[in-house]
Design a protein around this motif. Structure first.
Motif: not given
Length: 60
Positions: A25-36
């Motif tokens: 569980x490395x939180x890929x949805x919180x990476x800079x590429x998925x966030x602004x």
């Protein structure tokens, strides 16, 4: 399978011969590429081990 507040963004699951499933569980949805442009991931990242009473899946 798992309920834990640290289980954010399960990424990879693997079955092992010891009868457990391992999930990162490395939180890929919180990476800079998925966030602004902001990296919103929070450490520590997690590796979960879950008793599954099953062996690995073998592909032919």
């Amino acid at each position: 399978m798992v309920h834990d507040p640290r289980h954010l963004g399960p990424d990879t699951m693997s079955g092992a011969a010891d009868g457990h499933r391992y999930v990162t569980a490395n939180q890929p949805h919180h990476q800079a590429t998925c966030q602004p442009g902001q990296d919103l991931r929070r450490k520590p990242y997690a590796l979960f081990r879950i008793r599954a009473d099953a062996g690995p899946v073998r592909w032919r």
